[in-house]
Design a protein around this motif. Structure first.
Motif, short mmCIF file in Angstrom:
data_model
loop_
_atom_site.label_atom_id
_atom_site.label_comp_id
_atom_site.label_asym_id
_atom_site.label_seq_id
_atom_site.Cartn_x
_atom_site.Cartn_y
_atom_site.Cartn_z
N PRO A 131 33.36 40.23 115.45
CA PRO A 131 33.90 39.71 116.71
C PRO A 131 32.88 38.99 117.57
CG PRO A 131 33.64 42.09 116.83
CD PRO A 131 33.37 41.71 115.41
N ARG A 132 31.60 39.18 117.28
CA ARG A 132 30.57 38.51 118.08
C ARG A 132 30.40 37.04 117.68
NH1 ARG A 132 28.42 43.40 116.84
NH2 ARG A 132 27.12 42.53 115.19
N THR A 133 30.70 36.71 116.44
CA THR A 133 30.48 35.34 115.98
C THR A 133 31.75 34.66 115.48
OG1 THR A 133 29.91 36.16 113.76
CG2 THR A 133 28.09 35.80 115.30
N ALA A 134 32.80 35.41 115.21
CA ALA A 134 34.03 34.85 114.64
C ALA A 134 35.20 35.06 115.60
CB ALA A 134 34.34 35.49 113.29
N PRO A 135 35.79 34.00 116.13
CA PRO A 135 36.91 34.15 117.08
C PRO A 135 38.09 34.95 116.53
CG PRO A 135 36.02 31.93 117.19
CD PRO A 135 35.34 32.60 116.03
N TYR A 136 38.35 34.89 115.24
CA TYR A 136 39.44 35.70 114.69
C TYR A 136 39.09 37.18 114.72
CZ TYR A 136 42.21 31.70 113.14
OH TYR A 136 42.98 30.57 113.12
N GLY A 137 37.82 37.50 114.61
CA GLY A 137 37.40 38.88 114.76
C GLY A 137 37.57 39.35 116.19
N ALA A 138 37.24 38.49 117.15
CA ALA A 138 37.44 38.82 118.56
C ALA A 138 38.91 39.02 118.86
CB ALA A 138 36.85 37.72 119.44
N GLN A 159 33.34 45.18 108.83
CA GLN A 159 33.20 43.83 109.36
C GLN A 159 32.67 42.86 108.32
OE1 GLN A 159 31.03 43.38 113.00
NE2 GLN A 159 32.20 44.95 114.08
N GLY A 160 33.36 41.75 108.20
CA GLY A 160 32.85 40.65 107.40
C GLY A 160 32.02 39.73 108.29
N GLU A 161 31.09 39.03 107.67
CA GLU A 161 30.26 38.10 108.44
C GLU A 161 31.12 37.02 109.09
OE1 GLU A 161 26.99 34.68 107.41
OE2 GLU A 161 26.79 36.60 106.38
N ASN A 162 32.17 36.62 108.38
CA ASN A 162 33.13 35.65 108.91
C ASN A 162 34.51 35.99 108.37
OD1 ASN A 162 33.26 34.52 106.23
ND2 ASN A 162 31.38 33.40 106.69
N ILE A 163 35.49 35.18 108.67
CA ILE A 163 36.86 35.49 108.28
C ILE A 163 37.06 35.40 106.76
CG2 ILE A 163 37.89 33.20 108.47
CD1 ILE A 163 39.35 36.52 109.83
N VAL A 164 36.26 34.60 106.09
CA VAL A 164 36.35 34.52 104.63
C VAL A 164 35.94 35.85 104.00
CG1 VAL A 164 35.37 33.43 102.57
CG2 VAL A 164 36.03 32.02 104.51
N GLN A 165 34.86 36.44 104.49
CA GLN A 165 34.42 37.72 103.94
C GLN A 165 35.40 38.84 104.29
OE1 GLN A 165 30.61 39.71 105.21
NE2 GLN A 165 30.04 39.19 103.11
N ALA A 166 35.99 38.79 105.48
CA ALA A 166 37.01 39.78 105.84
C ALA A 166 38.18 39.69 104.88
CB ALA A 166 37.48 39.56 107.28
N HIS A 167 38.59 38.48 104.55
CA HIS A 167 39.67 38.28 103.59
C HIS A 167 39.29 38.79 102.21
CE1 HIS A 167 41.79 35.79 100.53
NE2 HIS A 167 42.85 36.11 101.26
N GLN A 168 38.04 38.59 101.82
CA GLN A 168 37.57 39.07 100.51
C GLN A 168 37.64 40.58 100.42
OE1 GLN A 168 33.67 37.29 100.27
NE2 GLN A 168 34.43 35.39 99.36
N PHE A 169 37.29 41.26 101.50
CA PHE A 169 37.38 42.72 101.50
C PHE A 169 38.79 43.19 101.16
CE2 PHE A 169 33.75 43.13 104.85
CZ PHE A 169 32.81 43.11 103.84
N VAL A 170 39.78 42.50 101.71
CA VAL A 170 41.17 42.90 101.49
C VAL A 170 41.67 42.43 100.13
CG1 VAL A 170 43.50 42.88 102.44
CG2 VAL A 170 41.54 42.78 103.99
N SER A 171 41.37 41.19 99.77
CA SER A 171 41.89 40.63 98.52
C SER A 171 41.34 41.35 97.29
CB SER A 171 41.59 39.13 98.43
OG SER A 171 40.20 38.90 98.39
N THR A 172 40.14 41.92 97.41
CA THR A 172 39.54 42.64 96.28
C THR A 172 39.89 44.11 96.28
OG1 THR A 172 37.51 42.99 97.57
CG2 THR A 172 37.58 41.04 96.13
N PRO A 176 42.30 48.28 102.22
CA PRO A 176 43.72 48.12 101.91
C PRO A 176 44.42 47.11 102.80
CG PRO A 176 43.33 50.19 103.06
CD PRO A 176 41.99 49.62 102.75
N LEU A 177 43.87 46.88 103.99
CA LEU A 177 44.45 45.87 104.88
C LEU A 177 43.39 45.39 105.86
CD1 LEU A 177 46.80 47.55 107.55
CD2 LEU A 177 45.01 48.74 106.33
N GLY A 178 43.70 44.28 106.52
CA GLY A 178 42.74 43.73 107.46
C GLY A 178 43.36 42.60 108.26
N PHE A 179 42.66 42.23 109.32
CA PHE A 179 43.08 41.08 110.13
C PHE A 179 42.40 39.83 109.60
CE2 PHE A 179 43.97 44.48 113.22
CZ PHE A 179 45.23 44.10 113.66
N VAL A 180 43.20 38.87 109.18
CA VAL A 180 42.66 37.62 108.65
C VAL A 180 43.39 36.45 109.32
CG1 VAL A 180 42.10 38.71 106.44
CG2 VAL A 180 44.29 37.51 106.69
N ALA A 181 42.96 35.25 108.99
CA ALA A 181 43.64 34.06 109.50
C ALA A 181 44.90 33.82 108.67
CB ALA A 181 42.72 32.85 109.40
#
Length: 246
Positions: A131-138, A159-172, A176-181
């Motif tokens: 949330p400090r660097t990625a608006p979707y995290g905020a 926490q993923g470094e950015n929204i792509v990494q957050a999506h990777q956590f869930v897709s892999t 089990p779930l997460g907030f993504v774009a």
């Protein structure tokens, strides 16, 4: 004489084809921008050289001299800040898309259409972008706070470094779930896989995504051409197809 004029026009067109523009692109906009860049090169001859990442990190890189000429941010605050610091070309900032946040799981049926799965707490991890660097995290943190869930789920957050990494956590399956774009999991009116709840706009501040030509791009015709192209009907149709509002 006409033949010479035609030859000179072709030479000028060939020169335009050689223009590259270095573009810093918010990670959530990866898929649509790749598609737009392909169309942009085909239609104009200019080439957009793309780098993807977190908007906050791009800001730090730009301040420290990174050679980006155009920024497509995941918020409107960062381009405005760069503008106030005289690091942009005046009058070039505009909103190219409004993003949407989604609670998503790679598993079909895991996330219900009202997002009640968040309330159950029956999950080990919940992925968000930093949330400090990625608006979707905020936006994710703001949503959890407004739902009075942030304190309850804080120990589950990854926490993923950015929204792509957050999506990777869930897709892999690591979460089990997460907030993504929405743009990462949505195309042409439906989810491309898994299940999700599109977060109502009243649960977080609008994710207005602004673009701006940076000072380094002031003399590059490809930077101006890209800005114009992002406002074209073709680009806007691509942006809409990924679930963004305009």
């Amino acid at each position: 004489m006409k033949h010479l004029a035609g030859l000179l026009a072709l030479m000028a067109w060939g020169t335009a084809r050689a223009d590259d523009v270095q573009v810093a692109v918010a990670a959530n906009f990866t898929a649509p921008m790749q598609k737009i860049a392909t169309a942009f090169e085909k239609d104009t001859g200019h080439k957009a050289v793309l780098a993807f990442g977190a908007t906050g990190k791009f800001y730090a890189q730009i301040v420290n001299g990174a050679p980006f000429e155009v920024l497509l941010a995941a918020d409107d605050a960062t381009p405005a800040k760069l503008e106030a610091e005289h690091r942009t070309v005046p009058g070039t900032r505009f909103t190219y898309a409004t993003g949407k946040l989604v609670l998503w799981s790679a598993q079909d049926g895991y996330v219900d259409q009202q997002g009640q799965v968040l309330q159950t707490g029956h999950y080990a991890h919940l992925a968000i972008a930093n949330p400090r660097t990625a608006p979707y995290g905020a936006a994710a943190v703001e949503t959890l706070t407004r739902l009075n869930l942030y304190d309850r789920v804080q120990g589950k957050l990854v926490q993923g470094e950015n929204i792509v990494q957050a999506h990777q956590f869930v897709s892999t399956g690591n979460a089990p779930l997460g907030f993504v774009a929405l743009s990462q999991v949505y195309r042409d009116g439906r989810f491309t896989s898994g299940s999700g709840w599109i977060v109502p706009a009243n649960l977080h501040a609008p994710i207005r995504q602004d673009a701006v030509i940076l000072a380094r791009g002031a003399a590059n015709p490809a930077a101006r051409a890209l800005e114009d192209y992002l406002k074209s009907n073709k680009a806007r149709d691509i942006i809409r197809s990924y679930g963004y509002a305009l």
